[in-house]
Design a protein around this motif. Structure first.
Motif, PDB file in Angstrom:
ATOM      1  N   GLN A   5       0.812  -1.227   0.000  1.00  0.00           N
ATOM      2  CA  GLN A   5       0.000   0.000   0.000  1.00  0.00           C
ATOM      3  C   GLN A   5       0.839   1.268   0.000  1.00  0.00           C
ATOM      4  OE1 GLN A   5      -0.419  -2.394   2.378  1.00  0.00           O
ATOM      5  NE2 GLN A   5      -0.861  -1.527   4.384  1.00  0.00           N
ATOM      6  N   GLU A   6       2.146   1.117   0.270  1.00  0.00           N
ATOM      7  CA  GLU A   6       3.023   2.300   0.185  1.00  0.00           C
ATOM      8  C   GLU A   6       3.445   2.567  -1.257  1.00  0.00           C
ATOM      9  OE1 GLU A   6       6.327   2.230   2.914  1.00  0.00           O
ATOM     10  OE2 GLU A   6       5.056   1.497   4.562  1.00  0.00           O
ATOM     11  N   SER A  17      -2.416   1.824  -4.523  1.00  0.00           N
ATOM     12  CA  SER A  17      -3.644   1.670  -3.750  1.00  0.00           C
ATOM     13  C   SER A  17      -4.592   0.764  -4.537  1.00  0.00           C
ATOM     14  CB  SER A  17      -4.287   3.034  -3.502  1.00  0.00           C
ATOM     15  OG  SER A  17      -4.495   3.661  -4.744  1.00  0.00           O
TER      16      SER A  17
END
Ligand code: SF4
Length: 346
Positions: A131-132, A135
């Motif tokens: 998720q970094e 998305s």
């Protein structure tokens, strides 16, 4: 650390991580005193035996005497190296790394992605939560993002692992958890072998101090077995197949593609299933039952009953198995021997 587990138990489950080695050093364990402890030495010999014979690891033992388990595992590695048999050492490393990967699934305290990312960092794998990097719903399927350079370093040689078959976002390869575990397993195996390379002196001390005759029977049973002789008709083996045979002689862990290629090739050269099964006895992860089934399957004797063809040179090259970069002037490795024979006679 994001792992919810005490340092001693962690060291017992994952004894070959740097973090575990530092923990044991801080606790005052040194090789000389461990070698004076007969009980520890006997347990380490037993651990080598169990690893080489692929007996299951009792994870519960790490809850009873965690520090002892970690020390015994590290001593067992030096013992495996001190046998002087690269086959025993590789078999040991293969077993321990597979055991490591299965514990990643079983131990509750290491289940979080954060903990597994830290374990990766210990092994030199640069990763972060997906998720970094992106998305959306895909992060559920691909929870871990690995930097492409470390991905390439540890990805098995198999089409499934080719970058082209992966989701890559800005230099990060997104992986399902199971594939991330596999990368960790490869890196852990490399760590085990590197630990031996970096501690030759320690291995020497172990060889001098421990009665190595206690492992003689094991060395006899699992060390290098001469490869069965290939029928000579059909000319010499091409460089690709020769490289695979040499790797097998050296007891190296071959990728699935190399095993498949050599099996199809040797079947066409007239080897029978049992000769090929014998050939794989030198592989660190050899399992007779599974190997026999796989060879029979490729020979078309079980399963779909389809006999597989020898992969073309193009395919071998795309698998990273062509050492001449398509330089033999043939389209298929099977043609190589005949071509050389014709050249010689003209
Ligand atoms: S060109 Fe073909 S036969 Fe030669 S090494 Fe490569 S794959 Fe093997």
């Amino acid at each position: 650390m994001s792992c919810d587990i005490s340092a001693d138990v962690f060291a017992c489950y994952f004894p070959f991580l740097n973090r575990s080695a530092s923990y044991l050093a801080k606790r005052g364990y040194v090789l000389e005193s461990v070698l004076d402890d007969r009980d520890m030495v006997e347990k380490a010999i037993e651990r080598v035996r169990r690893a080489v014979a692929r007996e299951s690891f009792n994870a519960k033992s790490c809850l009873d005497r965690p520090e002892e388990g970690a020390v015994v595992a590290r001593l067992a590695l030096y013992l495996a190296a001190a046998t002087g048999s690269s086959h025993i050492l590789r078999r040991f490393a293969d077993y321990e790394s597979k055991n490591f990967a299965s514990l990643l699934d079983k131990i509750p305290g290491v289940q979080s992605p954060g903990c597994k990312i830290e374990i990766g960092k210990d092994l030199g794998i640069y990763a972060k939560p997906s998720q970094e990097v992106m998305s959306g719903i895909a992060v559920v399927q691909f929870p871990i993002a690995v930097r492409w350079s470390t991905y390439l370093k540890y990805a098995p040689q198999d089409p499934h692992w080719a970058m082209i078959n992966r989701v890559v976002v800005r230099g990060w390869v997104l992986l399902p958890m199971a594939d991330y575990h596999r990368l960790l397993e490869e890196a852990y195996e490399e760590r085990i072998l590197k630990t031996v390379d970096e501690n030759e002196l320690a291995v020497g001390k172990v060889a001098m101090k421990v009665d190595m005759s206690k492992l003689e029977d094991l060395v006899k049973k699992y060390s290098y077995k001469p490869l069965p002789q290939a029928p000579v008709a059909g000319g010499p083996d091409p460089p690709c197949m020769k490289a695979i045979l040499d790797a097998l002689k050296a007891g190296e862990n071959l990728p699935h593609t190399a095993r498949f290629a050599i099996t199809t090739y040797l079947l066409k050269r007239g080897w029978d299933v049992e000769q090929i099964v014998d050939l794989f006895r030198n592989a660190p992860d050899f399992n007779e039952k599974i190997t026999r089934y796989q060879v029979q399957h490729i020979a078309g004797k079980v399963g779909g009953r389809k006999e597989y063809a020898v992969p073309s040179c193009e395919t071998m090259n795309s698998w990273g198995l062509c050492p001449t970069n398509l330089g033999c002037n043939v389209r298929n490795p099977l043609q190589y021997g005949k071509r050389v024979a014709v050249k010689k006679s003209s």
